[in-house]
Design a protein around this motif. Structure first.
Motif, short mmCIF file in Angstrom:
data_model
loop_
_atom_site.label_atom_id
_atom_site.label_comp_id
_atom_site.label_asym_id
_atom_site.label_seq_id
_atom_site.Cartn_x
_atom_site.Cartn_y
_atom_site.Cartn_z
N ILE A 134 0.70 -1.09 0.02
CA ILE A 134 0.08 0.01 0.00
C ILE A 134 0.95 1.16 0.03
CG2 ILE A 134 -1.73 1.29 1.38
CD1 ILE A 134 -2.84 -1.41 2.20
N TRP A 135 2.09 1.20 0.73
CA TRP A 135 2.76 2.29 0.73
C TRP A 135 3.45 2.66 -0.55
CZ3 TRP A 135 3.19 6.56 3.77
CH2 TRP A 135 4.44 7.27 3.54
N ASN A 136 4.05 1.43 -1.26
CA ASN A 136 4.50 1.78 -2.12
C ASN A 136 3.77 2.46 -3.26
OD1 ASN A 136 7.08 0.86 -1.36
ND2 ASN A 136 6.80 -1.30 -1.97
N PHE A 137 2.41 1.98 -3.06
CA PHE A 137 1.27 2.47 -4.17
C PHE A 137 1.22 3.87 -4.00
CE2 PHE A 137 -3.02 3.65 -4.63
CZ PHE A 137 -3.11 3.42 -6.09
N PHE A 138 1.36 4.36 -2.94
CA PHE A 138 1.36 5.73 -2.52
C PHE A 138 2.36 6.59 -3.03
CE2 PHE A 138 -1.85 7.58 0.33
CZ PHE A 138 -2.74 6.52 0.77
N ALA A 139 3.62 5.93 -2.62
CA ALA A 139 4.68 6.51 -3.41
C ALA A 139 4.99 6.69 -4.99
CB ALA A 139 6.01 5.51 -3.00
N SER A 140 4.25 5.48 -5.57
CA SER A 140 4.69 5.55 -7.09
C SER A 140 3.43 6.06 -7.87
CB SER A 140 4.85 3.97 -7.49
OG SER A 140 3.65 3.18 -7.18
N PHE A 141 2.30 5.97 -7.31
CA PHE A 141 1.10 6.62 -7.95
C PHE A 141 0.28 7.74 -7.29
CE2 PHE A 141 -3.61 6.50 -8.81
CZ PHE A 141 -3.74 6.85 -10.11
N VAL A 142 0.16 7.66 -6.18
CA VAL A 142 -0.73 8.68 -5.45
C VAL A 142 0.03 10.05 -5.23
CG1 VAL A 142 -1.90 9.38 -3.18
CG2 VAL A 142 -2.27 7.11 -4.10
N VAL A 143 1.33 10.02 -4.92
CA VAL A 143 2.03 10.94 -4.68
C VAL A 143 2.05 12.01 -5.94
CG1 VAL A 143 4.40 12.13 -4.18
CG2 VAL A 143 3.17 10.34 -2.75
N PRO A 144 2.35 11.33 -7.36
CA PRO A 144 2.47 12.12 -8.42
C PRO A 144 1.08 12.46 -8.67
CG PRO A 144 3.66 10.13 -8.63
CD PRO A 144 3.09 10.33 -7.22
N PHE A 145 0.04 11.86 -8.43
CA PHE A 145 -1.28 12.25 -8.57
C PHE A 145 -1.55 13.66 -7.91
CE2 PHE A 145 -6.00 12.19 -7.69
CZ PHE A 145 -6.57 12.25 -8.79
#
Length: 382
Positions: A134-145
């Motif tokens: 979940i954290w890696n998802f945040f880093a790779s997708f949610v943050v840029p979004f």
């Protein structure tokens, strides 16, 4: 120019982001800019604090990280005060909850956002070991979004620049190294005061004191610092941790397990106005963190004339010149070797320390403020 800084970390909480915000305020106010802050407070009611020049938005959501607070109170009445102040630009310092407020204010007032990346999200995954995916998802997708609404982004090191580029972010990037008040860290401390402060922690005149000044949190790898230090066989070698945090009790237990209670001191948190003194009580600044993105404590140590002995990392490029203003290590044996070399030679420590002081001129607040203002003006011009 009226500049609103949004951040999830601010006074009274002490950390690198808080220090960065305070340094920025000082730098920009020297140019005549008016700077205010919006952060998320721990209270259930929002308020304005004149002393800290900050709007504290009420917390109404579970916190994701110790000593930071979360809020989705996007309809809070206090936002009307910010609208009435009419900032010209928003400088965002964090990607999550405070950025939501930055986005709303930006849309309401039709003003740009400039965003600074402070966090190596890969390094912070250790806080969420049960939810790494979940954290890696945040880093790779949610943050840029989330930051897609920024007009420009700022990176303070090659390391964070590479991380931002790996996210596929195409927003214009300004590379601006950290700024700090060099006058604070170049203050003179007379020998009597230094001896008194060292004596407070039981250090003798001929002790070789290794200093670490940072938040005592997992990503700082302070357990590794302890482990490394336990391998040293240097007469009079002592280690002091200055700072507080969730790892403090764990580190104290590890100190006891290693039988180093007579060699390791926990100095606790100190006032921001007093921090500069604690760089002066030691001989060598030590660190093993791989989560640094702006090297703030390293630069403060260098400005204080302390040689660095820190773990090699990409973030050091542009800051540390190996064997000129400090040393890096890559292994236990490497640490032991270089710690011994530094501990045994006062002349070498003095030489590296002098070079360290000379090399930090480019981190002065006037230079920092000028670069920030150029980034802001570029964002305002679109």
């Amino acid at each position: 120019m009226r500049i609103l800084i949004t951040t999830e970390f601010y006074l009274p909480f002490q950390c690198g982001v808080t220090t960065a915000v305070l340094n920025e305020m000082k730098a920009l106010e020297a140019f005549g800019d008016e700077v205010r802050v919006l952060t998320i407070g721990c209270d259930k009611k929002s308020y304005w604090d004149q002393k800290s020049k900050c709007w504290y938005i009420r917390s109404n959501f579970p916190s994701l990280y110790k000593d930071s607070y979360a809020s989705l109170a996007l309809g809070d009445d206090i936002l009307e005060e910010i609208y009435g102040w009419k900032p010209d630009i928003i400088h965002s310092q964090n990607e999550f909850f405070s950025f939501l407020f930055a986005s709303k204010i930006s849309k309401k007032l039709n003003i740009p956002i400039v965003h600074t990346f402070h966090t190596d999200f890969n390094a912070y995954a250790i806080h969420f070991t049960r939810f790494v995916r979940i954290w890696n998802f945040f880093a790779s997708f949610v943050v840029p979004f989330l930051v897609r609404k920024a007009k420009r982004v700022i990176c303070s090191s090659d390391k964070i620049y590479s991380l931002v580029k790996s996210y596929g972010i195409t927003i214009p990037i300004d590379r601006i190294m950290v700024g700090l008040d060099l006058d604070v860290f170049s203050q003179n401390m007379d020998e009597e005061e230094r001896r008194s402060l060292r004596g407070k922690y039981g250090f003798k005149d001929d002790d070789i004191v290794f200093v670490s000044i940072c938040r005592l949190s997992k990503e700082k790898s302070l357990d590794q610092v302890l482990s490394l230090f336990s391998q040293l066989d240097i007469p009079g070698a002592k280690l002091i941790f200055i700072g507080g945090g969730e790892e403090e009790e764990k580190l104290k237990r590890e100190t006891e397990r290693l039988g180093m209670e007579d060699k390791v001191v926990f100095g606790g948190e100190v006032s921001g106005n007093e921090v500069w003194k604690y760089y002066r009580i030691g001989e060598i600044y030590v660190g093993a963190s791989l989560s640094e993105t702006q090297c703030l404590s390293y630069v403060e140590a260098m400005a204080s004339g302390m040689p660095l002995l820190v773990k090699d990392d990409a973030v050091l490029k542009g800051y540390l010149l190996n064997n000129r203003n400090g040393m890096t290590f890559n292994s236990f044996d490497d640490f032991v070797l270089k710690a011994g070399i530094l501990a045994s030679s006062e002349e070498l420590r003095k030489k590296l320390g002098e070079e360290a002081k000379k090399s930090v001129g480019r981190f002065s607040l006037p230079i920092f403020g000028e670069k920030l203002r150029k980034s802001f003006e570029s964002a305002r011009k679109g």
